[in-house]
Design an enzyme around this catalytic site. Structure first.
Site, PDB file in Angstrom:
ATOM      1  N   HIS A 146       1.568   1.361   1.187  1.00 56.90           N
ATOM      2  CA  HIS A 146       1.033   0.552   2.283  1.00 56.90           C
ATOM      3  C   HIS A 146       1.411  -0.924   2.140  1.00 56.90           C
ATOM      4  O   HIS A 146       0.715  -1.790   2.679  1.00 56.90           O
ATOM      5  CB  HIS A 146      -0.485   0.706   2.402  1.00 56.90           C
ATOM      6  CG  HIS A 146      -0.912   2.108   2.713  1.00 56.90           C
ATOM      7  ND1 HIS A 146      -0.470   2.781   3.827  1.00 56.90           N
ATOM      8  CD2 HIS A 146      -1.723   2.966   2.044  1.00 56.90           C
ATOM      9  CE1 HIS A 146      -1.007   4.001   3.832  1.00 56.90           C
ATOM     10  NE2 HIS A 146      -1.756   4.129   2.774  1.00 56.90           N
ATOM     11  N   ASP A 151       7.111   0.869   0.805  1.00 58.51           N
ATOM     12  CA  ASP A 151       7.305   1.961   1.758  1.00 58.51           C
ATOM     13  C   ASP A 151       8.737   2.005   2.282  1.00 58.51           C
ATOM     14  O   ASP A 151       9.313   3.087   2.460  1.00 58.51           O
ATOM     15  CB  ASP A 151       6.328   1.830   2.930  1.00 58.51           C
ATOM     16  CG  ASP A 151       4.897   2.178   2.537  1.00 58.51           C
ATOM     17  OD1 ASP A 151       4.693   2.638   1.402  1.00 58.51           O
ATOM     18  OD2 ASP A 151       3.989   1.981   3.363  1.00 58.51           O
TER      19      ASP A 151
END
Length: 459
Positions: A146, A151
């Site tokens: 996150h 990511d």
């Protein structure tokens, strides 16, 4: 060589219109490996909600001295130049970034690829295609979950794995964006941002405000974009250049979209509905009684037969597969269903699956009873019921009224109406005309969607 910009962002929320970017990371990929990267926190110029800070770890103080989006906009344009835009759930990341550029007066458009959709095809068989679970299953290291950099890097390694597995299949998921240069200059593309991917109908108007085309789709935005990207057919390209205004109307139900489109086309007769018309239902299932008294089923082109078919199909293969399924489910004779031609008994009788109608050992009365039961399930000629599907939003349900096998109309009722007497539902229904096309649509849709909520209803 094709280049890809693999992107991940963190934002202040989940809306593409009201959320702002708090962090962005981009990994440039050449189809084999990562070749460059760019990442930064971003000052969103608005408070970051507490629950977002708990999820991402990005709080207001962290972004206080970070660059604002307009300060890094040129870097993003230059870094992603000539690249395919790639993201895990690309609609969100691409939508947010496009909106940020739109606020600056810049129309940021790129061909794009979604690694969620593509991985389902390239890497089939996984229980989940979320970035975390898929990375874990493939042994891809995912740090700083996150956070944009963590990511995006994991997505880039996932992309490398997908390229090695099936690069050609992966490329088939590249979606070209709408090119304003090939469109009517009077068409305001901002309307596309307002159109959701939900069931509905849409209308195209030309510069003279004449209605030139009516369409329907389960995903109207996607379908409209296909029209605006059309460079494959001459007639489609000509229509595309004439589209100066777009209107749309959500229906909630895909079936209502089909029925409503059919009705509107007959009322308005748009020029391109005539010019581009294709028979969606090319083949139909019909029946007749032969000289020995047996009811025979057969498949034929709808254009050849004036009768309303029992049900319809888009391809001959779909039709043959379905009638083969019927013979097994109802113990019908393949020969009397047009699947076999012989002067003797069918193969199904030899295998013990046909009761012998083809050689006269089963009487017409016995055989026809099963055929008539099948016909009743496909035609609902004497049935009265209400079809209940999703409404245009969560506060309502769509309701379609069938009475004695005839279509009466549709409407939208408050969601709580399902707990009341069915008679109360009729006040929400507007009457609409029935014709052979409506019957064809209903028979096709009910066959393809056996799980529909059908509530028996009688006066």
């Amino acid at each position: 060589m094709m280049y890809y910009a693999i992107v991940d962002i963190e934002t202040t929320g989940g809306s593409t219109k009201s959320s702002k970017i708090t962090e962005i990371a981009i990994y440039k990929h050449n189809g084999t490996q990562i070749i460059d990267s760019f990442s930064t926190l971003v000052n969103p110029e608005m408070p970051i909600p507490e629950f977002i800070s708990k999820l991402t770890g990005i709080h207001n103080k962290m972004v206080e001295n970070a660059p604002k989006f307009y300060e890094i906009a040129r870097q993003i344009i230059e870094f992603t130049e000539d690249c395919i835009f790639v993201a895990h759930n690309v609609g969100f990341d691409y939508g947010i970034i496009r909106h940020e550029f739109k606020l600056l007066g810049y129309d940021y458009r790129k061909a794009h690829l979604c690694t969620v959709r593509a991985s389902r095809y390239v890497l089939p068989g996984h229980d989940s295609y979320s970035l975390g679970k898929l990375s874990r299953a493939l042994g891809i290291k995912l740090t700083d979950r996150h956070r944009a950099k963590g990511d995006a890097e994991a997505t880039a390694h996932l992309f490398t794995h997908m390229c090695k597995t099936n690069s050609q299949g992966l490329e088939s998921f590249i979606q070209e964006d709408v090119n304003p240069k090939i469109l009517n200059p009077n068409l305001n593309l901002e309307i596309l941002e307002e159109i959701p991917n939900k069931p509905g109908i849409y209308k195209f108007y030309n510069d003279a405000n004449q209605l030139i085309y009516i369409g329907k789709s389960k995903h109207i935005r996607k379908r409209i974009e296909q029209h605006l990207k059309n460079v494959k057919t001459l007639k489609g390209s000509v229509m595309r250049q004439e589209i100066a205004r777009i209107e749309f109307e959500l229906t909630g139900s895909e079936l209502i979209a089909w029925l409503y489109e059919s009705e509107l086309i007959k009322i308005h007769k748009p020029v391109y509905n005539r010019a581009l018309r294709k028979n969606t239902y090319a083949y139909g299932l019909f029946y007749f009684e032969d000289q020995k008294g047996y009811l025979q089923l057969y498949i034929d082109k709808i254009s050849k037969i004036s009768n309303v078919p029992l049900t319809t199909f888009t391809t001959k293969k779909e039709a043959n597969d379905y009638i083969l399924q019927l013979t097994e489910m109802h113990q019908l004779c393949p020969k009397l269903c047009g699947l076999e031609k012989s002067n003797t008994g069918c193969f199904g009788h030899q295998a013990g699956k046909c009761r012998g109608a083809c050689i006269g050992t089963e009487t017409p009365e016995s055989y026809n009873e099963r055929v008539r039961n099948l016909i009743r399930t496909l035609t609902f000629d004497d049935d009265s019921f209400l079809i209940v599907e999703n409404g245009k939003d969560k506060r309502e349900k769509s309701v379609i009224w069938i009475e004695n096998g005839s279509y009466r109309g549709f409407g939208y009722a408050p969601y709580y109406i399902v707990k009341q007497s069915h008679r109360n539902w009729l006040r929400y229904i507007e009457l609409h005309p029935e014709d052979t096309d409506v019957k064809t649509i209903l028979r096709y849709y009910l066959r393809k969607n056996p799980g529909l909520i059908k509530i028996p209803f009688g006066r």
